[in-house]
Design a protein around this motif. Structure first.
Motif, PDB file in Angstrom:
ATOM      1  N   ASP A   1       0.808  -1.225   0.000  1.00 57.85           N
ATOM      2  CA  ASP A   1       0.000   0.000   0.000  1.00 57.85           C
ATOM      3  C   ASP A   1       0.846   1.284   0.000  1.00 57.85           C
ATOM      4  OD1 ASP A   1       0.991   0.025   2.581  1.00 57.85           O
ATOM      5  OD2 ASP A   1      -0.960  -0.160   3.560  1.00 57.85           O
ATOM      6  N   LEU A   2       2.155   1.131  -0.052  1.00 58.47           N
ATOM      7  CA  LEU A   2       3.109   2.242  -0.102  1.00 58.47           C
ATOM      8  C   LEU A   2       3.100   3.143   1.140  1.00 58.47           C
ATOM      9  CD1 LEU A   2       2.770   3.430  -3.811  1.00 58.47           C
ATOM     10  CD2 LEU A   2       4.482   1.898  -2.864  1.00 58.47           C
ATOM     11  N   LYS A   3       2.555   2.652   2.236  1.00 61.31           N
ATOM     12  CA  LYS A   3       2.512   3.477   3.448  1.00 61.31           C
ATOM     13  C   LYS A   3       3.820   3.426   4.225  1.00 61.31           C
ATOM     14  CE  LYS A   3      -2.397   3.734   4.134  1.00 61.31           C
ATOM     15  NZ  LYS A   3      -3.524   3.553   5.034  1.00 61.31           N
ATOM     16  N   TYR A   4       4.511   2.309   4.148  1.00 64.72           N
ATOM     17  CA  TYR A   4       5.748   2.148   4.913  1.00 64.72           C
ATOM     18  C   TYR A   4       6.858   1.605   4.021  1.00 64.72           C
ATOM     19  CZ  TYR A   4       2.544   2.556   8.827  1.00 64.72           C
ATOM     20  OH  TYR A   4       1.587   3.004   9.690  1.00 64.72           O
ATOM     21  N   CYS A   5       8.061   2.004   4.359  1.00 67.03           N
ATOM     22  CA  CYS A   5       9.232   1.504   3.645  1.00 67.03           C
ATOM     23  C   CYS A   5      10.324   1.219   4.671  1.00 67.03           C
ATOM     24  CB  CYS A   5       9.712   2.535   2.627  1.00 67.03           C
ATOM     25  SG  CYS A   5      11.187   2.016   1.742  1.00 67.03           S
ATOM     26  N   LYS A   6      10.693  -0.051   4.800  1.00 63.20           N
ATOM     27  CA  LYS A   6      11.799  -0.403   5.679  1.00 63.20           C
ATOM     28  C   LYS A   6      13.088  -0.198   4.901  1.00 63.20           C
ATOM     29  CE  LYS A   6       9.368  -3.829   8.420  1.00 63.20           C
ATOM     30  NZ  LYS A   6       9.216  -5.268   8.685  1.00 63.20           N
ATOM     31  N   VAL A   7      13.995   0.539   5.506  1.00 60.03           N
ATOM     32  CA  VAL A   7      15.282   0.837   4.881  1.00 60.03           C
ATOM     33  C   VAL A   7      16.346   0.109   5.697  1.00 60.03           C
ATOM     34  CG1 VAL A   7      16.899   2.652   4.205  1.00 60.03           C
ATOM     35  CG2 VAL A   7      14.426   3.107   4.181  1.00 60.03           C
ATOM     36  N   TYR A   8      16.957  -0.901   5.087  1.00 63.45           N
ATOM     37  CA  TYR A   8      17.982  -1.688   5.773  1.00 63.45           C
ATOM     38  C   TYR A   8      19.342  -1.051   5.536  1.00 63.45           C
ATOM     39  CZ  TYR A   8      14.275  -5.068   6.385  1.00 63.45           C
ATOM     40  OH  TYR A   8      13.101  -5.669   6.747  1.00 63.45           O
ATOM     41  N   VAL A   9      20.022  -0.753   6.639  1.00 68.33           N
ATOM     42  CA  VAL A   9      21.275  -0.010   6.588  1.00 68.33           C
ATOM     43  C   VAL A   9      22.390  -0.829   7.216  1.00 68.33           C
ATOM     44  CG1 VAL A   9      22.407   2.112   7.355  1.00 68.33           C
ATOM     45  CG2 VAL A   9      19.991   2.147   6.782  1.00 68.33           C
ATOM     46  N   SER A  10      23.535  -0.836   6.567  1.00 71.20           N
ATOM     47  CA  SER A  10      24.719  -1.503   7.096  1.00 71.20           C
ATOM     48  C   SER A  10      25.672  -0.434   7.617  1.00 71.20           C
ATOM     49  CB  SER A  10      25.399  -2.318   5.994  1.00 71.20           C
ATOM     50  OG  SER A  10      26.595  -2.877   6.467  1.00 71.20           O
ATOM     51  N   VAL A  11      26.174  -0.651   8.835  1.00 75.10           N
ATOM     52  CA  VAL A  11      27.094   0.303   9.452  1.00 75.10           C
ATOM     53  C   VAL A  11      28.321  -0.470   9.919  1.00 75.10           C
ATOM     54  CG1 VAL A  11      27.422   1.988  11.295  1.00 75.10           C
ATOM     55  CG2 VAL A  11      25.161   1.706  10.264  1.00 75.10           C
TER      56      VAL A  11
END
Length: 127
Positions: free
Chosen positions: A45-55
């Motif tokens: 539904d395009l309401k949420y976007c999980k952004v996976y980040v490597s640090v």
């Protein structure tokens, strides 16, 4: 099938833009050069976007980067809204991705096991 390819294209666009923003446009000193976006996962539904980040760094650095990204979330979302043609700009949820570190650790363990095996075999041959 059509929806999946659409979400895939949306993910690709958002990934490209967030990567660019994190790499070159954020001024937060907490978010350093050792931070990279690994992948994004947008809901249907395009309401949420999980952004996976490597640090790359210790736990304190990771925590600091994640706080910086969370604080910059509204700014990043605003830039995404300007650059990606979507009716709804998803809310960004930043997640720490430790899969790269896990892979490095597993490789080290495998190398150690192999080395230990070679040493044992070498000791047996010498007897």
């Amino acid at each position: 099938m059509k929806k999946n390819t659409r979400i895939s294209r949306v993910n690709d666009e958002i990934f490209k833009e967030i990567s660019q923003i994190v790499r070159a446009e954020l001024k937060d000193p907490r978010i350093g050069a050792m931070t990279s976006v690994v992948r994004v996962d947008t809901t249907q539904d395009l309401k949420y976007c999980k952004v996976y980040v490597s640090v790359l760094g210790d736990e304190a650095q990771k925590e600091s980067v994640m706080k910086g990204l969370k604080n910059a979330g509204g700014f990043i979302r605003h830039l995404i809204a300007e650059r990606v043609n979507l009716r709804i700009t998803p809310e960004l949820i930043f997640k720490l991705d430790e899969s790269a570190e896990y892979a490095v650790r597993m490789e080290q363990l495998m190398r150690q096991i192999s080395q230990d095996r070679e040493e044992r075999e070498g000791a047996h041959e010498g007897e």
